[in-house]
Design a protein around this motif. Structure first.
Motif, PDB file in Angstrom:
ATOM      1  N   GLY A 138      41.023 -70.965  28.331  1.00 24.00           N
ATOM      2  CA  GLY A 138      42.050 -70.556  29.279  1.00 24.00           C
ATOM      3  C   GLY A 138      43.457 -70.970  28.915  1.00 24.00           C
ATOM      4  O   GLY A 138      44.361 -70.873  29.749  1.00 24.00           O
ATOM      5  N   ARG A 139      43.680 -71.416  27.697  1.00 24.56           N
ATOM      6  CA  ARG A 139      45.023 -71.819  27.257  1.00 24.56           C
ATOM      7  C   ARG A 139      45.708 -70.585  26.641  1.00 24.56           C
ATOM      8  O   ARG A 139      45.865 -70.486  25.423  1.00 24.56           O
ATOM      9  N   VAL A 140      46.089 -69.668  27.510  1.00 18.05           N
ATOM     10  CA  VAL A 140      46.573 -68.356  27.086  1.00 18.05           C
ATOM     11  C   VAL A 140      47.870 -68.464  26.282  1.00 18.05           C
ATOM     12  O   VAL A 140      48.018 -67.815  25.243  1.00 18.05           O
ATOM     13  N   GLY A 141      48.803 -69.267  26.736  1.00 12.69           N
ATOM     14  CA  GLY A 141      50.074 -69.417  26.022  1.00 12.69           C
ATOM     15  C   GLY A 141      49.866 -69.930  24.612  1.00 12.69           C
ATOM     16  O   GLY A 141      50.435 -69.400  23.647  1.00 12.69           O
TER      17      GLY A 141
ATOM     18  N   LEU B  33      40.066 -54.774  19.990  1.00 11.00           N
ATOM     19  CA  LEU B  33      40.320 -54.764  21.433  1.00 11.00           C
ATOM     20  C   LEU B  33      40.481 -53.341  21.955  1.00 11.00           C
ATOM     21  O   LEU B  33      39.947 -53.004  23.011  1.00 11.00           O
ATOM     22  N   TRP B  34      41.210 -52.520  21.229  1.00 11.28           N
ATOM     23  CA  TRP B  34      41.415 -51.120  21.628  1.00 11.28           C
ATOM     24  C   TRP B  34      40.074 -50.408  21.757  1.00 11.28           C
ATOM     25  O   TRP B  34      39.821 -49.701  22.726  1.00 11.28           O
ATOM     26  N   GLU B  35      39.216 -50.616  20.766  1.00  8.58           N
ATOM     27  CA  GLU B  35      37.901 -49.964  20.772  1.00  8.58           C
ATOM     28  C   GLU B  35      37.030 -50.482  21.916  1.00  8.58           C
ATOM     29  O   GLU B  35      36.285 -49.709  22.526  1.00  8.58           O
ATOM     30  N   SER B  36      37.116 -51.764  22.220  1.00  9.60           N
ATOM     31  CA  SER B  36      36.243 -52.327  23.252  1.00  9.60           C
ATOM     32  C   SER B  36      36.734 -52.052  24.670  1.00  9.60           C
ATOM     33  O   SER B  36      35.941 -52.087  25.607  1.00  9.60           O
TER      34      SER B  36
ATOM     35  N   LEU C  86      44.874 -52.164  29.015  1.00  7.44           N
ATOM     36  CA  LEU C  86      45.507 -53.467  28.842  1.00  7.44           C
ATOM     37  C   LEU C  86      44.574 -54.582  29.293  1.00  7.44           C
ATOM     38  O   LEU C  86      43.791 -54.407  30.236  1.00  7.44           O
ATOM     39  N   LEU C  87      44.683 -55.716  28.618  1.00  5.09           N
ATOM     40  CA  LEU C  87      43.883 -56.884  28.993  1.00  5.09           C
ATOM     41  C   LEU C  87      44.642 -57.734  29.994  1.00  5.09           C
ATOM     42  O   LEU C  87      45.850 -57.919  29.860  1.00  5.09           O
TER      43      LEU C  87
ATOM     44  N   ALA D 190      37.655 -63.364  27.534  1.00  5.28           N
ATOM     45  CA  ALA D 190      36.392 -63.224  26.798  1.00  5.28           C
ATOM     46  C   ALA D 190      36.482 -62.081  25.793  1.00  5.28           C
ATOM     47  O   ALA D 190      35.992 -62.202  24.669  1.00  5.28           O
ATOM     48  N   LEU D 191      37.119 -60.983  26.181  1.00  7.92           N
ATOM     49  CA  LEU D 191      37.302 -59.881  25.244  1.00  7.92           C
ATOM     50  C   LEU D 191      38.180 -60.310  24.066  1.00  7.92           C
ATOM     51  O   LEU D 191      37.918 -59.950  22.922  1.00  7.92           O
TER      52      LEU D 191
END
Length: 90
Positions: free
Chosen positions: A31-34, A55-58, A63-64, A73-74
């Motif tokens: 969860g440390r997105v930054g 990511l585009w394919e999944s 947008l995530l 998770a993705l």
């Protein structure tokens, strides 16, 4: 022909790149997105482009939401898939 020092340097660089990718995936996992985004930007462009493609394919181009567990998770899944591909596992 590449000498032993050149080969050793190339392997060290390859391993450092993989370790960096693992650290970035862990940032998203925890969860440390930054921190994850900073690490993602520090990756070589061809690696970032492959992660974007995965990511585009999944997601079908959606947008995530990296604040949501599913979005993170993705992201870490795409990073791990790119590592596997680079290592020739998949």
């Amino acid at each position: 022909m590449v000498g032993p020092e050149g080969l050793a340097h190339a392997l060290e660089s390859y391993v450092k790149t993989l370790q960096h990718q693992l650290a970035v995936a862990a940032s998203f996992y925890y969860g440390r997105v930054g921190e994850g985004m900073d690490g993602l930007q520090a990756m070589p462009e061809h690696v970032r482009l492959r992660i974007d493609q995965i990511l585009w394919e999944s997601t079908g181009g959606e947008l995530l939401d990296l604040e949501a567990k599913e979005g993170r998770a993705l992201m870490w899944g795409a990073i791990l898939q790119s590592i596997e591909e680079r290592m020739g596992i998949t």
